[in-house]
Write an enzyme that holds these catalytic residues in place. Sequence first.
Site, short mmCIF file in Angstrom:
data_model
loop_
_atom_site.label_atom_id
_atom_site.label_comp_id
_atom_site.label_asym_id
_atom_site.label_seq_id
_atom_site.Cartn_x
_atom_site.Cartn_y
_atom_site.Cartn_z
N LYS A 116 20.40 60.31 -6.18
CA LYS A 116 20.39 58.84 -6.28
C LYS A 116 20.55 58.27 -4.88
CE LYS A 116 20.18 55.58 -9.44
NZ LYS A 116 19.36 55.63 -10.65
P1 NAD Z 1 16.16 44.99 -12.85
O1 NAD Z 1 16.69 44.65 -11.51
O2 NAD Z 1 14.70 44.93 -13.11
O3 NAD Z 1 16.84 44.05 -13.98
C1 NAD Z 1 18.23 43.87 -14.06
C2 NAD Z 1 18.48 42.71 -15.03
O4 NAD Z 1 19.88 42.57 -15.22
C3 NAD Z 1 18.00 41.36 -14.51
O5 NAD Z 1 17.49 40.60 -15.60
C4 NAD Z 1 19.27 40.70 -13.98
O6 NAD Z 1 19.21 39.27 -13.95
C5 NAD Z 1 20.24 41.21 -15.00
N1 NAD Z 1 21.64 41.15 -14.56
C6 NAD Z 1 22.15 41.40 -13.34
N2 NAD Z 1 23.48 41.22 -13.36
C7 NAD Z 1 23.80 40.86 -14.62
C8 NAD Z 1 25.01 40.53 -15.28
N3 NAD Z 1 26.16 40.59 -14.62
N4 NAD Z 1 24.96 40.20 -16.58
C9 NAD Z 1 23.78 40.18 -17.26
N5 NAD Z 1 22.62 40.49 -16.69
C10 NAD Z 1 22.63 40.82 -15.40
O7 NAD Z 1 16.74 46.44 -13.16
P2 NAD Z 1 16.18 47.49 -14.21
O8 NAD Z 1 15.22 48.38 -13.51
O9 NAD Z 1 15.78 46.80 -15.46
O10 NAD Z 1 17.48 48.37 -14.46
C11 NAD Z 1 18.50 47.95 -15.35
C12 NAD Z 1 19.44 49.12 -15.60
O11 NAD Z 1 18.70 50.21 -16.13
C13 NAD Z 1 20.15 49.69 -14.36
O12 NAD Z 1 21.42 50.14 -14.74
C14 NAD Z 1 19.30 50.88 -13.97
O13 NAD Z 1 20.02 51.88 -13.25
C15 NAD Z 1 18.92 51.39 -15.35
N6 NAD Z 1 17.71 52.21 -15.36
C16 NAD Z 1 16.53 51.74 -14.91
C17 NAD Z 1 15.40 52.54 -14.95
C18 NAD Z 1 14.06 52.04 -14.53
O14 NAD Z 1 13.07 52.77 -14.71
N7 NAD Z 1 13.95 50.83 -14.01
C19 NAD Z 1 15.50 53.85 -15.45
C20 NAD Z 1 16.72 54.29 -15.94
C21 NAD Z 1 17.83 53.47 -15.89
#
Ligand code: NAD
Length: 459
Positions: A116
């Site tokens: 990571k």
């Molecule tokens: P992203 O940045 O696209 O979206 C994050 C979302 O969360 C946004 O809508 C943001 O406004 C919202 N957010 C931020 N702080 C917040 C809060 N305090 N309360 C409510 N909403 C809040 O990120 P993503 O890629 O969608 O990733 C989200 C989660 O999923 C992360 O934990 C990431 O590690 C995990 N994840 C992502 C992937 C991927 O392929 N993108 C894969 C596995 C895990």
Amino acid sequence: MASQTGEIVQHSLDALLEDSSFLPDLKDQTRKQAFTSLAALLSTPNQIHKSFLRIALENGRVVRIPAFRVQHNNALGPYKGGIRFHESVNEEEVANLAALMTLKNALHEVPFGGGKGGVVMNPRDYSVKELHLICEKYVHYFSDVIGPDKDIPAPDVGTGDREMDWMMAEYKSIRPGMPYRGSFTGKSVVNGGSLGRRKATGKGVYFTLRYMLYDFLNEQKNWLRTVDNVFAKTALGYRNRPLTLSVQGFGNVGSIAALEAFECKHLNNKVVAVSDRNVTLYHEDGLDIPALIQYTSKNQGDLPVDEKQLSEANVKAQILDREQVLYLDVDVLVLAALEDQIHQDNVDKIKANVIVEGANAPVTGEADKYLSDRGVIIVPDILANAGGVIVSYFEWLQGRETQFYTEEEVNKLLLKKMKGTMDTILPQFFGDPFPLRQNCYIHAVMKLSTILYRQGKLY
Ligand code: NAD
């Protein structure tokens, strides 16, 4: 490793140590020694790399931004894991997320290890030119330890295909003449990214829920009725009725999981609430998810926050505080924002009976125990959100072969892989008293232990 992950890994090892049918060649003192060695291997990362990226800002000021790459374990293949741009990034968090990647890949039999990365910054504070420079510097500083057969980063919170394209281009210019397509995944399709990658995690999150509560349940209903298990009873309760869902986070993962639920034709799901960093939107009859996605795509990813913006989006909804999404009276709560969202101080307000972890580690150890004791089904991150890394693996393969699959082919392969994992895990889960997270960890640890043992690493 954060206490929750470390604790569950240790419980898994304790259970496996007692199970003499697992690694039967290891006996008595040698067995104890091997398991101690395993615990040490899995609870600590192989390497932690830290740098301060030196960036000349457009206003002439020079800043040094802390950046990490943690390589947890590569027994299964090259390290693999996203790079996060966020102000709360710290070494412990990155190390914990790297450990989760090791377990996730082992659980789904993806031939990668766990890694990571993170940069301590808010991307909204920087211009496009500065972000480009930060990406180049990240690759420059870590170029000795990353690469298509060493460690393959991908997007995470705050990064996307634009950043991966920039990073791959920098890697290519640092290593002229060397293979470069597989150095990063989550790239844009024109730059060798895979069709279907952007939606893969959200798609996988919804598929996991649907498979568990409908498809698997329908196939196994007669067997399940004979099982005296609190989780089986909860699941059976959902077999013949519509589900209400609320989704925390409306980014890459949350918006697609919500869309999949909205578009699912053969089931009557209702996404009654979604939220982001500013607001929760709620409508008891269900929200218009495609209209909200269209709105966020034109407004830097943010949901409408007032009546004027709601009417611009052409969406009917009630506006609630950001945290309210967690406490609504719904069947399923999908967590797709950040870690530690449900914790000791708010866990007693949770009403959902099923929680799906689209984000990594959104439920703390104490909250997880409290909810599991109450019979709440928690579908853990390493099971539910693996769609991204699975399609990243397909992207890496396609880059090697320079043969590209259609989106339909990618989606079919993705769901087949996730179904395969669930067909292994769910009968154990519904048949024994362990929560689903523990079942998934045991399976992942078994896979890693067997490989490490056969590689002669346990002594
Ligand atoms: P992203 O940045 O696209 O979206 C994050 C979302 O969360 C946004 O809508 C943001 O406004 C919202 N957010 C931020 N702080 C917040 C809060 N305090 N309360 C409510 N909403 C809040 O990120 P993503 O890629 O969608 O990733 C989200 C989660 O999923 C992360 O934990 C990431 O590690 C995990 N994840 C992502 C992937 C991927 O392929 N993108 C894969 C596995 C895990």
